[in-house]
Design a protein around this motif. Sequence first.
Motif, short mmCIF file in Angstrom:
data_model
loop_
_atom_site.label_atom_id
_atom_site.label_comp_id
_atom_site.label_asym_id
_atom_site.label_seq_id
_atom_site.Cartn_x
_atom_site.Cartn_y
_atom_site.Cartn_z
N THR A 425 4.94 10.50 27.56
CA THR A 425 3.54 10.56 26.99
C THR A 425 2.95 11.97 27.22
OG1 THR A 425 2.56 9.59 29.27
CG2 THR A 425 3.55 8.13 27.83
N LEU A 451 -1.41 11.62 21.64
CA LEU A 451 -2.58 11.05 20.79
C LEU A 451 -2.51 11.58 19.33
CD1 LEU A 451 -5.89 11.09 22.97
CD2 LEU A 451 -5.03 9.15 21.49
N ALA A 473 2.73 8.27 17.64
CA ALA A 473 1.32 8.45 18.30
C ALA A 473 1.16 7.28 19.33
CB ALA A 473 0.35 7.83 16.93
N ALA A 474 0.50 7.52 20.20
CA ALA A 474 0.32 6.88 21.55
C ALA A 474 -0.86 7.07 22.22
CB ALA A 474 1.51 6.78 22.51
N ASN A 475 -2.02 5.95 22.13
CA ASN A 475 -3.23 5.92 22.94
C ASN A 475 -2.79 5.22 23.91
OD1 ASN A 475 -5.45 5.83 24.27
ND2 ASN A 475 -6.56 4.97 22.40
N ASP A 478 -4.45 1.78 25.11
CA ASP A 478 -4.69 0.77 24.25
C ASP A 478 -3.29 0.13 24.29
OD1 ASP A 478 -5.45 -0.73 21.74
OD2 ASP A 478 -3.74 0.30 20.90
N ALA A 480 -2.06 -2.43 22.50
CA ALA A 480 -1.25 -2.47 21.13
C ALA A 480 -0.59 -1.37 20.59
CB ALA A 480 -2.14 -3.18 20.12
N GLY A 481 -1.38 -0.11 20.94
CA GLY A 481 -0.75 1.17 20.54
C GLY A 481 0.44 1.65 21.32
N VAL A 482 0.50 1.07 22.73
CA VAL A 482 1.42 1.27 23.53
C VAL A 482 2.72 0.58 23.03
CG1 VAL A 482 2.41 1.00 25.82
CG2 VAL A 482 0.09 2.05 25.49
N ALA A 484 3.38 -0.64 20.20
CA ALA A 484 3.85 -0.08 18.94
C ALA A 484 4.76 1.09 19.28
CB ALA A 484 2.77 0.35 17.92
N ALA A 485 4.39 2.20 20.10
CA ALA A 485 5.08 3.21 20.30
C ALA A 485 6.47 2.87 21.18
CB ALA A 485 4.49 3.86 21.27
#
Length: 678
Positions: A425, A451, A473-475, A478, A480-482, A484-485
Amino acid sequence: MTNPAVTDLVARSNRLGADPRNTNYAGGNTSAKGSDLDPVTGEQVELLWVKGSGGDLGTLTEKGLAVLRLDRVRRLVDVYPGVEREDEMVAAFDYCLHGKGGAAPSIDTAMHGLVDARHVDHLHPDSGIAIATAADGAELTRAIFGDKVVWVPWRRPGFQLGLDIAEIKAQNPQAIGTILGGHGITAWGDTSDQAEEASRWIIQTATAYIAEHGSSDPFGDVRPGFEALPDDERRARAAALAPTIRGLASTDRPMVGHFTDPDVVLDFLASEKAPALAALGTSCPDHFLRTKVKPLILDLPASARVDEQLARLRELHAEYRADYQAYYDAHAGTDSPAIRGADPLIVLVPGVGMFSYGANKQTARVAGEFYVNAINVMRGAESLSTYAPISDAEKFRIEYWALEEAKLQRMPKPKTHQGRVAFVTGAASGIGKAIATRLASEGACVVVADLDLTTAQAVAAELGSTDVAIGVAANVADAAGVQAAIDATVLAFGGVDLVVNNAGLSLSKSLLDTTEADWDLQHDVMAKGAFLVSKAAARVLVDQGMGGDVVYISSKNSIFAGPNNIAYSATKADQAHQVRLLAVELGEHGVRVNGINPDGVVRGSGIFASGWGANRAATYGVDEADLGQFYANRTILKREVVPENVADAVYVLTGPELSRTTGLHVPVDSGVAAAFLR
């Protein structure tokens, strides 16, 4: 100055190899005969230029050609000891090399040298192999090509096959090539253009004949419930299954994975003939050397629950290993190489797609491409006739060929992190970029998470092709974002082995100036973010059952009480204790969790460039340009810490030398006594 014959050969090879309808990656070989100057005698000498062992036609250069004296190649016929000892002839090619010889000669060198044509192509087109693997391939060859193409019964590649094709060429002056039973095609010409034209004519004629005369449903009816899931559902199911499948495929040795779900695969898996055809295995040597003799295919419908599918996959994996061991035992002789592993390289899940595996990403990806070739071959053969690949005994002779074993033994020793998948990250700059770069250089597949997707993808492109690195992309704040990554990582490389929690930011403020929003922002990114990343990755690590590493890039501030950074230092202390807690919790799964405590990494740092550096410089009363040296001067070693120093620590912590170390914090601060661990 490059010989014109070589120029023509390389150009022809690149054109043919660029089109997957002509041949698969690294499949087949091409050659040219001509004359060139002998530097010893000053006389012209006849030479053979032929694609060397292991090369790829699409990317072939002059360096990838083996160069041999043609007169000496032809004289090998006089010393050939017979088919039972034909393997000895490969070593004899070394005595035919011209000058430094170029690339290592391949097993097909005899075919190119002995056939009386100045230009020869040997290719593995799907349409040609479809005819070659049809039960009535000889009759189809006559019906499709007349007397322009001659059928050659299956024979293992080698010197005898070269003699056979040379004899066919001599006895059939009207012929432009052959169909090699169970294998592929060979074509020739007096010029490079004629050879290429002959190859393309054979391929295109076979393709057209299959399209015109073949069955519209060669794989039979669709099995109810085995149809492809909707796109999003299919990808989600693949991400859920992938870690466990990778762990199964890595029982004998760690593997990198590749997932693909094109229509050609999904349609095949939905068909009624898929189980029986898959069980027959592939036929072309290039195919099964990459895919193993046959795949593992799940026998449950796409509508089955994930837990049901995983349980069945574990059962089928045990059966596959037993079956492969039986295959080895049935055909191995006293001089056969040891079994190389009994795990599948291709796993097929109806409604979802194909998982393929290899020692690295490229090998895994190419294995999947080869199985798509195999599906196309089966479709063509079943469309006109019945698919009839070469026997398991013949497959074994090639898979465990002494020459193939020797080639494997010549491969370079793998790097320390080959076969490992790293998720880093905050990897688009500073410490994260240095870590990603170091891990990629040591053989790891790297996911650059940041990000900014555009920057992450740019950094990944710097590291190499998508076989080496991808950007996502990784916020990290978040969930859900994690997730997804992590899912993107699993679909790209099969799973994850090494997680680096590096994403961070900092605001240099005193207690009274620190707002609640300042506190929440820093804790969301570093404390909560590291927790979310570790949690999502831990699910994969546990499901794989392959162990792994989690590394936290904490800070010497997790221990040292510096001025005006309460929020930053508190969240770094949170990270430091997460290391201890997770080391205890994940240890039973073979996952090691360690931390690194850097100090004052100014150069290349996104944090320092975004205002933190100016604030810290003001706090300490120095110019911002001198901040790195200021940090260095207050250390024991008086040396500045740079991102590459932190990357070195990650490399050591996750390498083989510290395989029994977990729960450790490693200072990378040039020695700050106030931050000593105690």
